[in-house]
Design an enzyme around this catalytic site. Structure first.
Site, short mmCIF file in Angstrom:
data_model
loop_
_atom_site.label_atom_id
_atom_site.label_comp_id
_atom_site.label_asym_id
_atom_site.label_seq_id
_atom_site.Cartn_x
_atom_site.Cartn_y
_atom_site.Cartn_z
N HIS A 145 -24.21 -33.26 24.44
CA HIS A 145 -23.22 -32.21 24.67
C HIS A 145 -23.89 -30.89 25.00
O HIS A 145 -24.96 -30.55 24.47
CB HIS A 145 -22.33 -32.04 23.43
CG HIS A 145 -21.00 -31.43 23.75
ND1 HIS A 145 -20.82 -30.08 23.98
CD2 HIS A 145 -19.77 -32.00 23.91
CE1 HIS A 145 -19.56 -29.84 24.25
NE2 HIS A 145 -18.90 -30.99 24.22
N HIS A 146 -23.23 -30.13 25.89
CA HIS A 146 -23.77 -28.83 26.32
C HIS A 146 -23.82 -27.83 25.16
O HIS A 146 -24.53 -26.83 25.22
CB HIS A 146 -22.93 -28.27 27.46
CG HIS A 146 -23.74 -27.59 28.52
ND1 HIS A 146 -24.80 -26.76 28.24
CD2 HIS A 146 -23.64 -27.64 29.88
CE1 HIS A 146 -25.31 -26.31 29.37
NE2 HIS A 146 -24.63 -26.83 30.38
N ALA A 147 -23.06 -28.08 24.10
CA ALA A 147 -23.15 -27.20 22.93
C ALA A 147 -24.51 -27.31 22.24
O ALA A 147 -24.90 -26.44 21.46
CB ALA A 147 -22.05 -27.54 21.92
#
Length: 487
Positions: A145-147
């Site tokens: 995930h980009h988080a």
């Protein structure tokens, strides 16, 4: 042991941007050659080696915990029930096991959301791949995930899996990963959120007003002098600039890094100038063949790492973005490169005049509930089709390893990165160098750009056309030795 690990506003924004159609994970297709392994390949060994490599790395073993009432950004806590079998999976590629089957299968996997109750990553060992030169390969498809990562931090995390020799431990082995944050109680989460909302955010907002105002004034001045970067909301509309679905299409291509550098050195430009020029040529050719080529140039968002300039110590994402026109309105490839070099210099100078932390600072104001509702309303009302186009696509250029790397003893033959696509910009092109090659990963909304392979396979031809134009004219585009030496 660190204190509670609260997500930065920018990291959390990638959670709030996510919908069933707009998935915010980044992917990669890593092609492994098992013939370099000391023992015959087995999935069990590969999975166990990955487990050993990531078990003590927080980015792989932490999960989200939401703040009560959504008053603040979530926090990272250790997944006490971490199980590698939840994250590393096995698939066999359908017959005949070639590129077309790999592209179809990875596109399907890219369209599936990650389970937010667990650490936000997955890997799929796809066995039986034949890349046209060698059979029996394994394609390791990764999702994170980009988080958790941006382009640079994602590349750094690869070091936890890779070694410089077949039998050596991963490069990240033995590093101090900083430990895990203490898991807070519900009252503590609520208390911190109330304090943050009441004090820090208003003060931060006041502090941001002055520098933001100065930045706007400088941008207006640059625009008057013709030295500003391209402006958003000025892009022409194409078939991939609308509301996206959750379906994905993936295509992969390869370029010669030596040829890219030869063009760069002959013209005094940069690797990034050349890559963007080739991308512009491929898009021009693709749209022209479909009778969809706009009169004005396509506009790309180019993520830029600010890791070296940032004053912030926390957060996984340390990025900003600049906007650049790709010269799709220019038929001559050398003329396109000349214009690309000039506009990229202006964009870089303009970007350097903006605070490295401005995007991260403003992202702190993203309220979880409000942001999420706004994103869903934007998609549901199909607003991307009703206002001027912000940008046509996202293009990233990520430097990769200049030497061979190995995963569990298997050499990495290719490493294709793949970024997210957005409502309003259903195409993402990500480029990474690897051991003398340049690997191009193209991902798109399947309905918006159904013939994604028809676009990707134009990249080698466009690079050859650019190289031929440079050789034929023996003309330096930019007489700047410093840029000629830059990557």
């Amino acid at each position: 042991m660190r204190a509670m690990d609260r997500l930065s506003g920018l990291d959390a924004s990638f959670l709030y941007l996510e919908t069933p159609a707009q998935l915010m994970h980044v992917c990669a297709v890593m092609v492994l050659d098992p013939s370099t392994m000391s023992e015959p390949y087995s999935f069990a060994r590969l999975r166990d080696d990955i487990d050993d490599a990531v078990r003590d790395v927080p980015e792989f073993t932490r999960k989200l915990r939401r703040v009560p009432l959504g008053l603040d950004h979530p926090v990272w806590v250790r997944d006490k029930g971490f199980d590698i079998e939840h994250h590393v999976h096995r698939l066999a590629l359908p017959t005949p096991g070639g590129y077309a089957e790999l592209a179809e299968l990875t596109a399907h996997l890219a369209g599936q959301p990650l389970d937010r109750s667990r650490p936000l990553w997955e890997m799929w060992a796809i066995e039986g791949y034949d890349d046209g030169e060698r059979d029996g390969l394994v394609a390791l498809f990764t999702k994170m995930h980009h988080a958790t990562v941006d382009g640079v931090s994602g590349a750094n995390l690869v070091s936890h899996l890779c070694s410089l020799e077949p039998g050596a431990p991963p490069m990240g082995a033995g590093q101090d990963h900083g430990g895990f944050g203490r898991e807070p109680s519900r009252p503590e989460l609520l208390g911190r959120a109330v304090v943050s909302t009441a004090t820090r955010r208003p003060l931060t907002g006041v502090k941001l007003l002055a520098p933001t105002g100065k930045g706007i004034t400088r941008t207006i001045d640059r625009a008057r002098r013709g030295t500003a970067m391209a402006a958003p909301l000025t892009a022409p509309r194409t078939s991939f600039n609308g509301t996206i679905t959750g379906h994905r299409a993936i295509a992969l291509a390869d370029l010669s890094l030596e040829e890219v550098r030869r063009v760069k050195n002959a013209t005094g430009t940069t690797v990034n100038d050349v890559v963007l020029t080739v991308a512009g040529g491929a898009l021009r050719s693709y749209l022209e063949d479909r009778d969809e080529l706009p009169d004005s140039s396509l506009l790309a968002t180019v993520p830029v790492s600010v890791r070296e300039e940032s004053r912030r110590s926390g957060g996984a994402n340390k990025v900003s973005a600049l906007f650049t026109r790709l010269g799709t309105d220019l038929e001559d490839p050398l003329e396109r490169l000349e214009e690309m070099s000039r506009s990229n210099r202006n964009a870089k100078d303009h970007h350097q005049a903006i605070s490295a932390d401005s995007l991260q600072d403003w992202a702190e104001f993203a309220a979880p509930r409000t942001f999420g509702l706004a994103v869903r309303a934007y998609a549901g009302l199909r607003l991307a089709e009703k206002h001027p186009v912000v940008h046509n696509l996202v293009i990233s250029n990520v430097p990769g390893p200049p030497v061979p790397l190995y995963v569990s003893g298997a050499q990495i033959r290719a490493l294709y990165p793949l970024g997210p696509v957005f409502h309003g910009a259903g195409l993402n092109i990500t480029v990474m160098s690897n051991n003398g090659r340049v690997h191009v990963g193209v991902i798109a909304c399947r309905e918006s750009l159904p013939d994604v392979d028809g676009l990707a396979q134009r990249f080698p031809a466009e690079l050859s056309a650019l190289a031929a134009a440079v050789t034929g004219r023996s003309l330096a585009v930019v007489a700047d030795p410093e840029r000629a030496d830059a990557d």
